[in-house]
Design a protein around this motif. Structure first.
Motif, PDB file in Angstrom:
ATOM      1  N   ASP A 183     -80.991   6.813  13.369  1.00 30.95           N
ATOM      2  CA  ASP A 183     -79.387   6.516  13.230  1.00 30.95           C
ATOM      3  C   ASP A 183     -79.162   5.319  14.331  1.00 30.95           C
ATOM      4  OD1 ASP A 183     -79.136   8.060  11.168  1.00 30.95           O
ATOM      5  OD2 ASP A 183     -78.004   9.693  12.240  1.00 30.95           O
ATOM      6  N   HIS A 184     -79.680   5.539  15.561  1.00 28.86           N
ATOM      7  CA  HIS A 184     -79.124   4.625  16.456  1.00 28.86           C
ATOM      8  C   HIS A 184     -79.728   3.152  16.054  1.00 28.86           C
ATOM      9  CE1 HIS A 184     -78.911   3.398  21.081  1.00 28.86           C
ATOM     10  NE2 HIS A 184     -77.977   2.679  20.381  1.00 28.86           N
ATOM     11  N   THR A 185     -80.721   3.013  15.592  1.00 35.82           N
ATOM     12  CA  THR A 185     -81.474   1.869  15.272  1.00 35.82           C
ATOM     13  C   THR A 185     -80.677   1.204  14.245  1.00 35.82           C
ATOM     14  OG1 THR A 185     -83.665   2.626  15.795  1.00 35.82           O
ATOM     15  CG2 THR A 185     -83.694   0.796  14.676  1.00 35.82           C
ATOM     16  N   ALA A 186     -80.181   1.995  13.213  1.00 40.39           N
ATOM     17  CA  ALA A 186     -79.517   1.509  12.100  1.00 40.39           C
ATOM     18  C   ALA A 186     -78.174   0.813  12.658  1.00 40.39           C
ATOM     19  CB  ALA A 186     -79.135   2.536  11.217  1.00 40.39           C
ATOM     20  N   GLU A 187     -77.597   1.522  13.550  1.00 36.99           N
ATOM     21  CA  GLU A 187     -76.386   1.148  14.132  1.00 36.99           C
ATOM     22  C   GLU A 187     -76.562  -0.317  14.997  1.00 36.99           C
ATOM     23  OE1 GLU A 187     -74.848   3.828  16.920  1.00 36.99           O
ATOM     24  OE2 GLU A 187     -74.740   5.402  15.318  1.00 36.99           O
ATOM     25  N   VAL A 188     -77.684  -0.404  15.509  1.00 38.29           N
ATOM     26  CA  VAL A 188     -78.178  -1.591  16.410  1.00 38.29           C
ATOM     27  C   VAL A 188     -78.298  -2.879  15.374  1.00 38.29           C
ATOM     28  CG1 VAL A 188     -79.516  -2.703  18.021  1.00 38.29           C
ATOM     29  CG2 VAL A 188     -78.939  -0.570  18.378  1.00 38.29           C
ATOM     30  N   LEU A 189     -79.145  -2.406  14.385  1.00 36.78           N
ATOM     31  CA  LEU A 189     -79.565  -3.563  13.204  1.00 36.78           C
ATOM     32  C   LEU A 189     -78.357  -3.791  12.552  1.00 36.78           C
ATOM     33  CD1 LEU A 189     -82.783  -2.059  12.036  1.00 36.78           C
ATOM     34  CD2 LEU A 189     -82.596  -4.128  13.444  1.00 36.78           C
ATOM     35  N   SER A 190     -77.452  -3.166  12.438  1.00 39.04           N
ATOM     36  CA  SER A 190     -76.108  -3.410  11.724  1.00 39.04           C
ATOM     37  C   SER A 190     -75.315  -4.519  12.578  1.00 39.04           C
ATOM     38  CB  SER A 190     -75.099  -2.330  11.690  1.00 39.04           C
ATOM     39  OG  SER A 190     -73.731  -2.692  11.063  1.00 39.04           O
TER      40      SER A 190
ATOM     41  N   ALA B  52     -72.052 -18.457   9.602  1.00 41.61           N
ATOM     42  CA  ALA B  52     -70.711 -18.829   9.427  1.00 41.61           C
ATOM     43  C   ALA B  52     -70.525 -20.152  10.298  1.00 41.61           C
ATOM     44  CB  ALA B  52     -69.653 -17.799   9.804  1.00 41.61           C
ATOM     45  N   LYS B  53     -71.044 -20.122  11.467  1.00 42.22           N
ATOM     46  CA  LYS B  53     -70.699 -21.276  12.525  1.00 42.22           C
ATOM     47  C   LYS B  53     -71.554 -22.448  12.330  1.00 42.22           C
ATOM     48  CE  LYS B  53     -70.361 -22.255  17.499  1.00 42.22           C
ATOM     49  NZ  LYS B  53     -70.669 -21.459  18.742  1.00 42.22           N
ATOM     50  N   TRP B  54     -72.849 -22.064  11.955  1.00 39.58           N
ATOM     51  CA  TRP B  54     -73.831 -23.217  11.995  1.00 39.58           C
ATOM     52  C   TRP B  54     -74.285 -23.671  10.561  1.00 39.58           C
ATOM     53  CZ3 TRP B  54     -73.631 -25.597  16.400  1.00 39.58           C
ATOM     54  CH2 TRP B  54     -73.434 -24.891  17.588  1.00 39.58           C
ATOM     55  N   GLY B  55     -73.945 -22.644   9.550  1.00 41.49           N
ATOM     56  CA  GLY B  55     -74.746 -22.778   8.198  1.00 41.49           C
ATOM     57  C   GLY B  55     -76.217 -22.479   8.274  1.00 41.49           C
ATOM     58  N   GLU B  56     -76.642 -22.872   7.055  1.00 42.27           N
ATOM     59  CA  GLU B  56     -78.361 -22.500   7.127  1.00 42.27           C
ATOM     60  C   GLU B  56     -79.085 -23.320   8.021  1.00 42.27           C
ATOM     61  OE1 GLU B  56     -80.177 -21.524   2.808  1.00 42.27           O
ATOM     62  OE2 GLU B  56     -81.490 -23.394   3.567  1.00 42.27           O
ATOM     63  N   GLN B  57     -80.014 -22.871   8.824  1.00 42.37           N
ATOM     64  CA  GLN B  57     -80.589 -23.809   9.620  1.00 42.37           C
ATOM     65  C   GLN B  57     -82.072 -23.925   9.052  1.00 42.37           C
ATOM     66  OE1 GLN B  57     -79.121 -25.215  12.792  1.00 42.37           O
ATOM     67  NE2 GLN B  57     -77.638 -24.758  11.243  1.00 42.37           N
TER      68      GLN B  57
ATOM     69  N   ARG C 182     -75.852 -12.201  12.709  1.00 45.51           N
ATOM     70  CA  ARG C 182     -76.445 -13.236  11.767  1.00 45.51           C
ATOM     71  C   ARG C 182     -75.442 -13.748  11.073  1.00 45.51           C
ATOM     72  NH1 ARG C 182     -78.376 -16.057  11.104  1.00 45.51           N
ATOM     73  NH2 ARG C 182     -79.672 -16.189   9.163  1.00 45.51           N
ATOM     74  N   ALA C 183     -74.446 -12.983  10.334  1.00 44.48           N
ATOM     75  CA  ALA C 183     -73.306 -13.502   9.770  1.00 44.48           C
ATOM     76  C   ALA C 183     -72.436 -14.557  10.355  1.00 44.48           C
ATOM     77  CB  ALA C 183     -72.324 -12.292   9.205  1.00 44.48           C
ATOM     78  N   ARG C 184     -72.304 -14.295  11.566  1.00 42.59           N
ATOM     79  CA  ARG C 184     -71.519 -15.193  12.306  1.00 42.59           C
ATOM     80  C   ARG C 184     -72.230 -16.594  12.759  1.00 42.59           C
ATOM     81  NH1 ARG C 184     -69.732 -10.130  14.891  1.00 42.59           N
ATOM     82  NH2 ARG C 184     -71.645 -10.242  16.612  1.00 42.59           N
TER      83      ARG C 184
END
Ligand SMILES: [Mg+2]
Length: 110
Positions: A10-17, A28-33, A23-25
């Motif tokens: 569960d803790h690994t899942a929390e960190v991966l979340s 949003a900031k840089w677009g696809e690189q 990654r989403a941020r």
């Protein structure tokens, strides 16, 4: 993937979340690189060798740190040019970073 290894705690899942949110941020900031890899060459092969030796020595003396482990894995990324192997090394870097985060979180709970 090894089917004998449980997928995740569960803790690994929390960190991966959290990683997914970052990654989403980034998107949003840089677009696809789509940068070139920029890896390989004698210098990075040497750095990978040195960091591997340092990691082994620290482990043998009982003084291994997360920094040593991440250094070694990151150096292996920088030395690799084969796309499939580079991808494997990047997964290893990500996994070590997640494991390090989990260790930090365990410290704050004790
Ligand atoms: Mg590696």
């Amino acid at each position: 993937m090894d089917e004998d290894i449980p997928l995740m705690k569960d803790h690994t899942a929390e960190v991966l979340s959290e990683v997914m949110q970052e990654r989403a941020r980034q998107d949003a900031k840089w677009g696809e690189q789509n940068h070139p890899d920029g890896t390989g060459g004698q210098f990075f092969k040497y750095v990978a060798k040195i960091t591997r030796e340092a990691c082994d020595a620290q482990s043998a003396s009982g003084q291994i740190t997360w920094r040593h482990i991440l250094d070694e894995e990151a150096a292996e990324v920088c030395a690799e040019t084969d796309p499939a192997k580079l991808r494997e090394e990047l997964v290893q870097v990500a996994a070590v970073a997640v494991a390090w985060i989990e260790a930090i979180d365990r410290r704050s709970k004790t």
